[in-house]
Design an enzyme around this catalytic site. Structure first.
Site, mmCIF file in Angstrom:
data_model
loop_
_atom_site.group_PDB
_atom_site.id
_atom_site.type_symbol
_atom_site.label_atom_id
_atom_site.label_comp_id
_atom_site.label_asym_id
_atom_site.label_seq_id
_atom_site.Cartn_x
_atom_site.Cartn_y
_atom_site.Cartn_z
ATOM 1 N N ASP A 176 -39.129 45.567 44.073
ATOM 2 C CA ASP A 176 -38.336 46.077 44.856
ATOM 3 C C ASP A 176 -37.420 46.967 43.414
ATOM 4 O OD1 ASP A 176 -37.250 43.854 44.498
ATOM 5 O OD2 ASP A 176 -36.165 44.228 45.999
ATOM 6 N N ASP A 235 -37.811 44.828 38.391
ATOM 7 C CA ASP A 235 -38.980 43.733 39.371
ATOM 8 C C ASP A 235 -39.328 44.951 40.747
ATOM 9 O OD1 ASP A 235 -36.879 44.024 41.295
ATOM 10 O OD2 ASP A 235 -37.213 42.290 42.451
ATOM 11 N N ASP A 239 -34.456 45.834 42.092
ATOM 12 C CA ASP A 239 -33.076 45.791 42.165
ATOM 13 C C ASP A 239 -33.054 44.547 40.422
ATOM 14 O OD1 ASP A 239 -34.587 43.257 43.130
ATOM 15 O OD2 ASP A 239 -33.954 42.799 44.945
ATOM 16 N N ARG A 240 -33.770 44.139 40.456
ATOM 17 C CA ARG A 240 -34.022 42.994 39.378
ATOM 18 C C ARG A 240 -33.461 44.126 37.804
ATOM 19 N NH1 ARG A 240 -36.535 37.243 39.765
ATOM 20 N NH2 ARG A 240 -35.847 37.062 42.075
ATOM 21 N N SER A 278 -40.287 41.662 46.997
ATOM 22 C CA SER A 278 -39.316 41.650 45.782
ATOM 23 C C SER A 278 -39.927 41.509 44.454
ATOM 24 C CB SER A 278 -37.949 40.721 45.690
ATOM 25 O OG SER A 278 -37.196 41.053 44.710
ATOM 26 N N HIS A 279 -40.267 40.113 43.850
ATOM 27 C CA HIS A 279 -41.143 39.708 42.732
ATOM 28 C C HIS A 279 -42.191 39.064 42.822
ATOM 29 C CE1 HIS A 279 -37.817 36.028 43.861
ATOM 30 N NE2 HIS A 279 -38.878 35.727 43.271
ATOM 31 N N LYS A 328 -28.150 44.188 44.172
ATOM 32 C CA LYS A 328 -28.336 44.438 42.626
ATOM 33 C C LYS A 328 -28.840 45.386 41.901
ATOM 34 C CE LYS A 328 -31.792 41.151 42.423
ATOM 35 N NZ LYS A 328 -31.623 39.986 43.823
#
Ligand code: VG1
Ligand code: CO
Length: 582
Positions: free
Chosen positions: A301, A299, A303-304, A124-125, A399
């Site tokens: 992936d 981010d 999702d943010r 992710s992030h 998300k």
């Protein structure tokens, strides 16, 4: 058809394969050890019921970070050996986390099969590259992250694993769309490489009014900038914002996915999304050109999301509240009303005020998207969000960074539908100020202390729990630090009973709740890969419209001081300042 054989390989357990807030995240050097990934994947297959594995279709893809290509080939071979019938792979191994969720829920193969789950390869992030992080998590049939019951079982399996199954078909070329078929001991096995964006784009078109967004994006009175920070969002941004909605290509920055995110930290906040922040006029020096009206980032992936106006930052807690307040008028998917809204515990109470005003069902859940899924499956939640730049809805069970941008563009398009040909445009800032004047403002900030000593972090948390045994003592200490803050009315560790399945999650964050509605929350991160990260969440509610325009760090200065002194932050961690402030 190529024939493959299946082998059983001996292995021994690795310590620490416990999935965190969102899967297992470790350095690439840890994941690349012989058998490390294999153990986790076999433990996952063994944690699922047989029908989710034998003869099933599963998805394997991710944000394309370093080590993903190797991991995909390993998982394909292990899936074949465990009796999986078909593996779906996004082209080049790329699928954003929200796209994986969409693929599980929406995609159907020619013979009518649907996916029973997915391995998502992302940290992710967290940064990527040979010396940075890799990650893996499993999502279920509803498209959402595995619930704690499953992740606990995976972890138990990793502690006792003795062998794993692996087949020996040749590597599959994931850069070319098409199906490759093999034959194994249990029959045919297919690897289907498909376009990474098609299913997701189709879903977005069913939710939003693309025509009205296109009118906004192509209007000379509007300007737009999107920063994918070299994450997987880039391929969706190009397809949706440029090809479908007509935005100029120059409005996309860092939209070519890279294995190491260009050496950056793919975390869309004011610290790490430097280029976008500067373009939007929020940096220290003023930009050369007039900043765009609207800016957003994602981010690794995707999702943010971070939402910015011209020289203006929208806090994620405000963002979800504003989307909820405007969804019914602005977004066709919600036109018949919202079923309810939810936020994670540390997220500010801005959404609570909207829920109350609009008479909506409201839920407060622990940090991590997995808790929203049950509410959505039960049909009681339409929109939800987290303070950590996560916003989404019941269209999927993750998300969704691009969805949040389309939601904001929809609100802007709706509010400006009569202004595009004349009249003053309503800006992002106008929308937020209007929201505060209606609902009040929740001043909010989060301090992160990254990579502190794990023992020291535990002691700090234990100290904060101990203090909670006497409110009188806590208040005496706090009044000694700052006499101008209100009194603590309640102090506890957040515990959640899922209203749908009755499961209980304990120790979900230490809370100090003040009489005037202010809050201090302390948590340890569950997504780091080394040491510990302490998160401090600080919030204060202001109802008086005359006082909602202050600088947020000024407004929160007293509470910040209380948080740091009460927790003895510097004493325990040696840190005089946080790593990141959002
Ligand atoms: C963080 C955030 C949390 C988010 C999680 C996964 O978790 O605080 O809100 O759901 O990351 O996001 P933690 O445990 O580090 O606080 V992502 O985009 O990294 O999958
Ligand atoms: Co993410």
């Amino acid at each position: 058809m190529v024939v493959f054989a299946v082998a059983r390989k001996d292995t021994t357990p690795f310590d620490g394969q416990k999935p965190g807030t969102s899967g297992l995240r470790k350095k690439v050097t840890v994941f690349a050890q012989p058998n490390y990934l294999h153990n986790f994947v076999q433990s996952t297959f063994d944690a699922l019921t047989a029908d989710k594995v034998k003869g099933a279709t599963i998805v394997v893809s991710g944000d394309g970070r370093y080590f993903s290509k190797d991991a995909i080939q390993i998982i394909i071979k292990m899936a074949a050996a465990n009796g999986v019938r078909r593996v779906w792979v996004g082209q080049n191994g790329l699928l954003s986390t929200p796209a994986v969720s969409a693929v599980i829920r929406e995609r159907v193969s020619a013979d009518g099969a649907k996916a029973s789950g997915a391995f998502i390869l992302t940290a992710s992030h967290n940064p990527g590259g040979p010396h940075e992080d890799f990650g893996i998590k499993y999502n279920m049939e509803n498209g959402g992250p595995a619930p704690e019951g499953i992740t606990d079982r995976i972890y138990e399996n990793t502690k006792t694993i003795k062998e794993y199954l692996i087949a020996d078909p040749p590597d599959v070329d994931t850069s070319t769309i098409g199906v490759t078929s093999f034959t194994g001991p249990e029959g045919q096995f297919d690897v289907d490489v498909f376009d990474s964006t098609t299913d997701y784009v189709k879903l977005m078109k069913s939710i939003f009014d693309f025509e009205s967004i296109q009118r906004l994006l192509t209007s000379p009175k509007f300007s737009f900038c999107y920063d994918a920070l070299h994450g997987v969002a880039g391929i969706y941004a190009t397809r949706i914002f440029v090809e479908e909605l007509g935005a100029d290509e120059s409005s996309l920055i860092n939209c070519i996915p890279k294995e190491d995110f260009g050496g950056g930290h793919p975390d869309p906040n004011l610290t790490y999304a430097k280029e976008l922040v500067a373009r939007m006029g929020l940096g220290k020096s003023s930009p050369q050109d007039e900043p765009p009206e609207f800016g957003a980032a994602a981010d690794g992936d995707a999702d943010r999301n971070m939402i910015l106006g011209k020289r203006f930052f929208v806090t994620p807690s405000d963002s979800v509240a504003i989307i909820a307040a405007n969804a019914v008028q602005s977004i066709p998917y919600f036109s018949s009303g919202l079923k309810g809204v939810a936020r994670s515990m540390p997220t500010s109470a801005a959404l609570d005020v909207v829920a109350k005003n609009l008479n909506l069902k409201f839920f407060e859940v622990p940090t991590g998207w997995k808790f929203f899924g049950n509410l959505m499956d039960a049909g009681v939640c339409s929109i939800c969000g987290e303070e950590s730049f996560g916003t989404g809805s019941n269209h999927i069970r993750e998300k969704d960074g691009i969805w949040a941008v389309l939601a904001w563009l929809s609100i802007l398009a709706y509010k400006n539908k009569d202004n595009l040909n004349g009249g003053k445009m309503i800006t992002v800032e106008d929308i937020v100020l209007q929201h505060w004047s209606t609902y009040g403002r929740h001043y909010y900030t989060r301090y992160d202390y990254e990579n502190v000593d794990a023992g020291a972090a535990k002691e700090l948390m234990a100290h904060l729990v101990n203090l909670q045994s006497s409110l009188a003592d806590v208040n005496k200490i706090i009044q000694g630090i700052r006499s101008d803050v209100s009194k603590v009315a309640e102090a506890d560790e957040f515990e959640y009973k899922d209203p749908v399945d009755g499961s209980i999650s304990k120790h979900q964050g230490i809370r100090y709740l003040f009489e005037d509605g202010s809050r201090l929350v302390f948590r340890l991160s569950g997504t780091g890969s080394v040491g510990a990260t302490i998160r401090v969440y600080i919030e204060q509610y202001e109802k008086d419209p005359a006082k909602t325009g202050r600088d947020s760090q000024d407004a929160l200065a007293a509470l910040v001081e209380v948080a740091l002194k009460l927790s003895k932050m510097q004493e325990f961690t040696g840190r005089s300042a946080p790593t990141v402030i959002t």
